[in-house]
Scaffold this active site. Structure first.
Site, PDB file in Angstrom:
ATOM      1  CD1 TRP A  51      19.306   9.254   6.982  1.00 15.41           C
ATOM      2  CD2 TRP A  51      17.890  10.912   7.500  1.00 15.41           C
ATOM      3  NE1 TRP A  51      18.618   9.603   5.834  1.00 15.41           N
ATOM      4  CE2 TRP A  51      17.756  10.613   6.121  1.00 15.41           C
ATOM      5  CE3 TRP A  51      17.100  11.929   8.059  1.00 15.41           C
ATOM      6  CZ2 TRP A  51      16.862  11.295   5.295  1.00 15.41           C
ATOM      7  CZ3 TRP A  51      16.221  12.601   7.232  1.00 15.41           C
ATOM      8  CH2 TRP A  51      16.104  12.289   5.866  1.00 15.41           C
ATOM      9  CG  MET A  52      15.304   4.437   7.912  1.00 15.66           C
ATOM     10  SD  MET A  52      13.991   3.529   8.784  1.00 15.66           S
ATOM     11  CE  MET A  52      14.931   2.320   9.668  1.00 15.66           C
ATOM     12  CG  ASP A  54      16.378   4.887  -0.243  1.00 15.64           C
ATOM     13  OD1 ASP A  54      15.820   5.907   0.144  1.00 15.64           O
ATOM     14  OD2 ASP A  54      17.074   4.829  -1.273  1.00 15.64           O
ATOM     15  CD1 TRP A  78      20.678  10.611   3.335  1.00 21.02           C
ATOM     16  CD2 TRP A  78      22.282  12.020   2.696  1.00 21.02           C
ATOM     17  NE1 TRP A  78      21.395   9.998   2.330  1.00 21.02           N
ATOM     18  CE2 TRP A  78      22.386  10.847   1.923  1.00 21.02           C
ATOM     19  CE3 TRP A  78      23.208  13.047   2.482  1.00 21.02           C
ATOM     20  CZ2 TRP A  78      23.362  10.673   0.946  1.00 21.02           C
ATOM     21  CZ3 TRP A  78      24.167  12.873   1.499  1.00 21.02           C
ATOM     22  CH2 TRP A  78      24.239  11.707   0.740  1.00 21.02           C
ATOM     23  CB  SER A 110      19.660   2.342  -2.118  1.00 21.58           C
ATOM     24  OG  SER A 110      19.128   3.095  -1.058  1.00 21.58           O
ATOM     25  NE  ARG A 171      20.706   7.911  -6.683  1.00 25.76           N
ATOM     26  CZ  ARG A 171      20.917   9.011  -7.395  1.00 25.76           C
ATOM     27  NH1 ARG A 171      22.092   9.227  -7.984  1.00 25.76           N
ATOM     28  NH2 ARG A 171      19.953   9.900  -7.538  1.00 25.76           N
ATOM     29  CG  ASP A 172      19.299   3.533  -5.775  1.00 28.08           C
ATOM     30  OD1 ASP A 172      20.278   3.711  -5.012  1.00 28.08           O
ATOM     31  OD2 ASP A 172      18.492   4.432  -6.062  1.00 28.08           O
ATOM     32  CD  GLU A 226      16.764   8.901  -6.051  1.00 26.52           C
ATOM     33  OE1 GLU A 226      15.786   9.121  -5.303  1.00 26.52           O
ATOM     34  OE2 GLU A 226      17.910   9.346  -5.826  1.00 26.52           O
ATOM     35  CD1 TRP A 309      14.524  11.596  -1.652  1.00 24.26           C
ATOM     36  CD2 TRP A 309      15.710  12.297   0.107  1.00 24.26           C
ATOM     37  NE1 TRP A 309      15.472  10.644  -1.372  1.00 24.26           N
ATOM     38  CE2 TRP A 309      16.209  11.045  -0.301  1.00 24.26           C
ATOM     39  CE3 TRP A 309      16.300  12.920   1.218  1.00 24.26           C
ATOM     40  CZ2 TRP A 309      17.272  10.409   0.337  1.00 24.26           C
ATOM     41  CZ3 TRP A 309      17.356  12.282   1.856  1.00 24.26           C
ATOM     42  CH2 TRP A 309      17.839  11.057   1.408  1.00 24.26           C
TER      43      TRP A 309
HETATM   44  C1  FRU Z   1      16.701   7.311  -2.728  1.00 29.55           C
HETATM   45  C2  FRU Z   1      18.188   7.593  -2.720  1.00 29.55           C
HETATM   46  C3  FRU Z   1      18.911   6.555  -3.546  1.00 29.55           C
HETATM   47  C4  FRU Z   1      20.284   6.564  -2.957  1.00 29.55           C
HETATM   48  C5  FRU Z   1      19.997   6.802  -1.499  1.00 29.55           C
HETATM   49  C6  FRU Z   1      21.049   7.605  -0.781  1.00 29.55           C
HETATM   50  O1  FRU Z   1      16.024   7.873  -1.660  1.00 29.55           O
HETATM   51  O2  FRU Z   1      18.435   8.901  -3.196  1.00 29.55           O
HETATM   52  O3  FRU Z   1      18.879   6.780  -4.927  1.00 29.55           O
HETATM   53  O4  FRU Z   1      20.963   5.363  -3.173  1.00 29.55           O
HETATM   54  O5  FRU Z   1      18.763   7.471  -1.429  1.00 29.55           O
HETATM   55  O6  FRU Z   1      20.822   7.632   0.594  1.00 29.55           O
END
Ligand code: FRU
Length: 481
Positions: A51-52, A54, A78, A110, A171-172, A226, A309
């Site tokens: 799986w891939m 972000d 995921w 991420s 996050r991110d 995000e 998603w």
């Molecule tokens: C965005 C996200 C980010 C998170 C990551 C988890 O698609 O939900 O906010 O860091 O994917 O895989």
């Protein structure tokens, strides 16, 4: 600084982790043989197996582009997040590298990367499960590499443990340097569930000071922002992000989550970002999320997760899921981002597949990877059917001058459409790969990216009432099989 870095990671070499990494690479090499190739892209980055999601850590370091990605190798769904890694010198040909980060007590969510001399530093969100509500905590972590292959997590992690309001969604991180200081923005939310982006600064990447809320939803722009990014483009500042929870409005915001940007001004003395133009979607297709950028040679490049998603992933039964869009070069014109395929995409053109007028009703066949260029004055309707020579998914691309909208229709009402007022060229560049379509209109003021799953090579049927002028090239492979 490099000295501190050396200390930071030389201590943290962990034999168990190194063994786990080696086992994972062996697993990937073996598992790759089981993949069904019918939908594998020829020029889009996809995970070697599994799986891939972000794109992460998109950066330019020692003459090479690095792209990391959210990766779960063990299933095409995921799972506990790793960072996969590919590199490129032209943003078109990509080489697979060993997995850069494996989860430990934290999942590796991420984040971004920054080149610091010979060291490539990653800043990512470590997501840990906890026993009490809300059952998880998100903090910011560092990892380093001095060969850009082997990455070591910083022993003092996390470097930013909590959001100022302790919001669990935190996050991110996206890092950049300005003057002598590092800045990072992090996606989060208010306590009443409005998406926001937080700005921090640091002298050394280890100690971070919270500065301000860079941007925040007024309630109409979702409950969580995000993957934020922030950069200067042609004299303005762009806050790019992927808001979750924006309600559909007519043709807009029809995907399960959105990606777009706010244009404004920013002042490094006050740290105030002043929006000038409301949120605009950056790509109008079905499958585009978590876009991120990097800068090199004075140019700003963007790519995104070419998926979304909460949608089906038809390739998952084949042993993989998810891929990246092609890289786009950005410009800002009239407060709107234009996206063009990077110029080196021209080098993928193999042979001319067609250079002719195509009359109404005529059909042409191509390979699985093809670029089709359509010249039209836009005074008449255009209606093109693209499908597989052996069946599978279909897509229609349409233009109706009376409505002034470009339409990408996957059938059964699964339509994305957007108004298009050409600012210059009226050409369409259509990039087709084994399971995708990217349509670039004119100067890149309208781009639609959608996944489509034809079987066999592509077929084009002109269903328009008009003859159209078509130039098409079969494209070479530029990513690992
Ligand atoms: C965005 C996200 C980010 C998170 C990551 C988890 O698609 O939900 O906010 O860091 O994917 O895989």
């Amino acid at each position: 600084f490099t000295c501190i870095l050396a200390l930071a990671y030389s201590k943290s070499v962990d034999n168990n982790y190194e063994n786990e990494k080696e086992d994972l690479e062996n697993y990937i090499q073996n598992k790759k043989n089981e993949i069904n190739h019918r939908f594998r892209p020829l020029y889009h980055v996809a995970p070697p197996v599994g799986w891939m999601n972000d794109p992460n850590g998109f950066s330019y370091h020692n003459g090479e582009f690095h792209l990391f990605y959210q990766f779960y190798p063990y299933k095409s769904e995921w799972g506990p997040m790793h960072w996969g890694h590919v590199i490129s010198s032209d943003l078109v040909h990509w080489k697979q590298m060993p997995t850069a980060l494996l989860p430990g007590t934290e999942q590796c969510f991420s984040g971004s990367a920054i080149s610091q001399g010979d060291v490539l530093t990653l800043i990512y969100t470590g997501r840990r499960s906890i026993d009490e509500q809300p059952y998880f905590n998100e903090s910011q972590y560092l990892a380093f590499s001095d060969d850009a292959v082997n990455f070591y997590k910083y022993e003092g992690n996390p470097v930013i443990p909590n959001a100022p309001n302790n919001a669990p969604d935190f996050r991110d991180p996206k890092v950049w340097k300005y003057g002598d200081e590092y800045y990072v923005i992090i996606g989060s939310k208010t306590s009443d569930e409005r998406g926001r982006v937080l700005l921090y600064k640091s002298k050394d990447m280890f100690d971070w000071e919270f500065l301000t809320v860079l941007g925040e939803s007024n309630g109409s722009l979702g409950y969580m922002w995000e993957c934020p990014d922030f950069f200067e483009l042609d004299g303005k500042f762009i806050l790019l992000m992927s808001p979750q929870g924006v309600s559909p409005q007519g043709d807009r915001y029809k995907n399960s989550h959105q990606t777009g940007y706010i244009v404004g001004s920013f002042d490094y003395d006050t740290f105030q970002f002043i929006p000038e133009v409301e949120f605009q979607e950056i790509d109008y297709g079905h499958d585009f999320y978590a876009a991120t950028t990097t800068q090199a040679n004075g140019k700003r490049y963007l790519l995104a997760w070419f998926s979304m998603w909460d949608v089906p992933y038809p390739e998952d039964v084949d042993g993989w899921a998810g891929m990246m869009t092609i890289t786009r070069e950005l410009n800002l014109v009239n407060n709107r981002i234009l996206m063009k395929p990077v110029s080196d995409m021209l080098n993928l053109r193999n042979e001319v597949a067609l250079k002719d007028e195509v009359k109404p009703g005529q059909v042409h066949q191509f390979g699985k990877a093809v670029e089709i260029i359509i010249e039209s004055d836009l005074y008449n309707k255009i209606d093109l059917l693209l499908d597989g020579q052996e069946g599978g998914g279909k897509v229609w691309i349409r233009w109706d001058p009376d409505i002034g909208k470009v339409v990408v229709d996957r059938g059964s009402g699964d339509i994305r459409q957007v108004e298009w007022k050409p600012i210059g060229s009226t050409t369409w560049r259509i990039f087709l790969d084994s399971c995708s379509l990217e349509l670039f209109c004119g100067e890149g003021e309208v781009v639609l990216s959608s996944r489509v799953y034809p079987l066999g090579g592509w077929r084009l049927k002109n269903q328009s009432p008009q003859t159209i002028r078509v130039e098409a090239y079969n494209l070479q492979r530029s990513v690992p099989e």
